[in-house]
Write a protein that holds these residues in place. Sequence first.
Motif, short mmCIF file in Angstrom:
data_model
loop_
_atom_site.label_atom_id
_atom_site.label_comp_id
_atom_site.label_asym_id
_atom_site.label_seq_id
_atom_site.Cartn_x
_atom_site.Cartn_y
_atom_site.Cartn_z
N UNK A 3 -6.72 -11.62 -25.54
CA UNK A 3 -5.51 -10.88 -25.88
C UNK A 3 -5.33 -9.71 -24.91
N UNK A 4 -4.07 -9.38 -24.67
CA UNK A 4 -3.78 -8.21 -23.83
C UNK A 4 -4.25 -6.96 -24.57
N UNK A 5 -4.81 -5.98 -23.84
CA UNK A 5 -5.26 -4.74 -24.50
C UNK A 5 -4.07 -3.96 -25.04
N UNK A 6 -4.29 -3.26 -26.14
CA UNK A 6 -3.23 -2.43 -26.71
C UNK A 6 -3.85 -1.27 -27.46
N UNK A 7 -3.08 -0.20 -27.62
CA UNK A 7 -3.56 0.95 -28.39
C UNK A 7 -3.16 0.79 -29.86
N UNK A 8 -3.79 1.53 -30.77
CA UNK A 8 -3.46 1.39 -32.19
C UNK A 8 -1.99 1.71 -32.46
N UNK A 9 -1.43 1.03 -33.44
CA UNK A 9 -0.04 1.27 -33.82
C UNK A 9 0.14 2.72 -34.26
N UNK A 10 1.23 3.32 -33.81
CA UNK A 10 1.48 4.71 -34.17
C UNK A 10 0.90 5.71 -33.19
N UNK A 11 0.23 5.21 -32.13
CA UNK A 11 -0.29 6.08 -31.07
C UNK A 11 0.32 5.64 -29.75
N UNK A 12 0.17 6.49 -28.72
CA UNK A 12 0.80 6.18 -27.44
C UNK A 12 -0.08 6.57 -26.27
N UNK A 13 0.08 5.83 -25.16
CA UNK A 13 -0.40 6.28 -23.86
C UNK A 13 0.75 7.00 -23.17
N UNK A 14 0.42 7.97 -22.32
CA UNK A 14 1.45 8.70 -21.60
C UNK A 14 1.30 8.46 -20.10
N UNK A 15 2.32 7.87 -19.49
CA UNK A 15 2.36 7.69 -18.06
C UNK A 15 2.63 9.04 -17.39
N UNK A 16 2.36 9.15 -16.07
CA UNK A 16 2.48 10.45 -15.39
C UNK A 16 3.84 11.13 -15.57
N UNK A 17 4.96 10.38 -15.46
CA UNK A 17 6.26 11.00 -15.60
C UNK A 17 6.46 11.55 -17.02
N UNK A 18 6.06 10.76 -18.01
CA UNK A 18 6.17 11.22 -19.40
C UNK A 18 5.36 12.49 -19.62
N UNK A 19 4.14 12.49 -19.09
CA UNK A 19 3.27 13.66 -19.27
C UNK A 19 3.84 14.88 -18.55
N UNK A 20 4.43 14.68 -17.38
CA UNK A 20 5.06 15.80 -16.66
C UNK A 20 6.17 16.41 -17.50
N UNK A 21 6.95 15.55 -18.15
CA UNK A 21 8.05 16.04 -18.98
C UNK A 21 7.53 16.74 -20.23
N UNK A 22 6.49 16.17 -20.85
CA UNK A 22 5.90 16.82 -22.03
C UNK A 22 5.35 18.20 -21.64
#
Length: 452
Positions: A3-22
Amino acid sequence: MLKSPSNPKGTRDFLPLTLSRRNYILDIIKYNFKLFGFLEIETPALEKSSTLLGKYGNEGDRLVFKILNSGDKIKKADMIALEQCNLSTFTNSISEKGLRYDLTVPLARFVAQHQNDLVFPFKRFQIQNVWRADRPQHGRFQEFTQCDADVIGSKSIVQEIELIKLYDSVFSQLGFDDLIFKINHRNILTALANYMGAKSKLNEFISIIDKLDKIGIENVVIEVKNLIKNVSVSKLSNLLSEKEISILKLNKLFGESSQAKRGIDELNTILEFISDNKCIKNEIKLDITLARGLNYYTGTIIEVISKSNRAIGSLGGGGRYDNLTSLFNLKNTSGVGISFGLDRIYLDMEEKNMFPVDLGNHFDIIIINFGINYIKKLYPLIDLLRQNGKKISIYPDKAKLNKQFSYADKHKISKAIIMGENESDNNEIIIKNMITGTQSNHSISEVNSTLF
């Protein structure tokens, strides 16, 4: 097939652009917290169950993530409770800790525990993650970041005024000009419950009123009628339907109650102060349906709503709590605080294209790699430019020039420094403008940060 890896439902990974904006949002929030005199603290992600439970009401307690005991402690599991389907008792028997549900209850524990080391009134801010076992949906996650500012040890209404001004300062700097700061008072909600005959079921009544924006007036009336059999449906509907309600009308409805009168006077002080000083850019509005369901509120309550995107929910909220620290044996210590909903603020700003366009630029200059010997010769210049605040990335491999330029383009880098054999022999570099394509030669000794 794996199966493709995934994070738990209701949580998120943040890519660089998203993190820059946060981080753009967080930097403005943190700057203003300090500007208004708040000091930063941190508390553990884990708290004792006894610290967390019983502070948020039945609905909140249900959403606390509990952590399974380990080792021999698991032997204390109450199997009889499990057999009898008494899941609450069973869960408590196998869990002594939980993930923090918010930052306010841990703050009350923190203040009571460290009271001898703090100067009161104690103004603290805290930016950390919290966890809630809620159903994930748009703008609602099981792990998210809260940004809180609280004052412990002062009953002055000046604190509420300052916190509203803090809200306005942050949101104005972020570019919001279409917000409503809703305010109400717990004493008025209590008076409303009494007015409707729900005095004995105050918390249940407030929990229903708190769902008004989610389920609408008709469903709120139905739930209240199920709670209170003899409630006047028309009286409740008329009150909830009023878009504007004045201090004068509140006095007519509830002014005979000294408790309600105290709440009305405090709200009037806030509204008059802000109106007379014209000290906020966004709108402030009295809303007697504002409830904020947490049981620990005792006074003024505040919520921030976007006029143009109500579907996203509140962008922040808070209020006065007089008795929270007493649960940890620190009595007569009033508190008041607000929280910024980072994730919802982000989503609203993203939908409205409010972020600066250059937040995707993760570094300023790329060093084109023609081999380690050229990098070695360039390194004193790289050090100098970094000391002057330039963000520099050296392309790691001696790759084709087009590949290195393509990498720079994908990162939207504006400048490239190039040193090949000819430039090295002449102690020069080429500075290439990656946007216009123009380039120029410069002696290494004359290069400084102003060229970039």
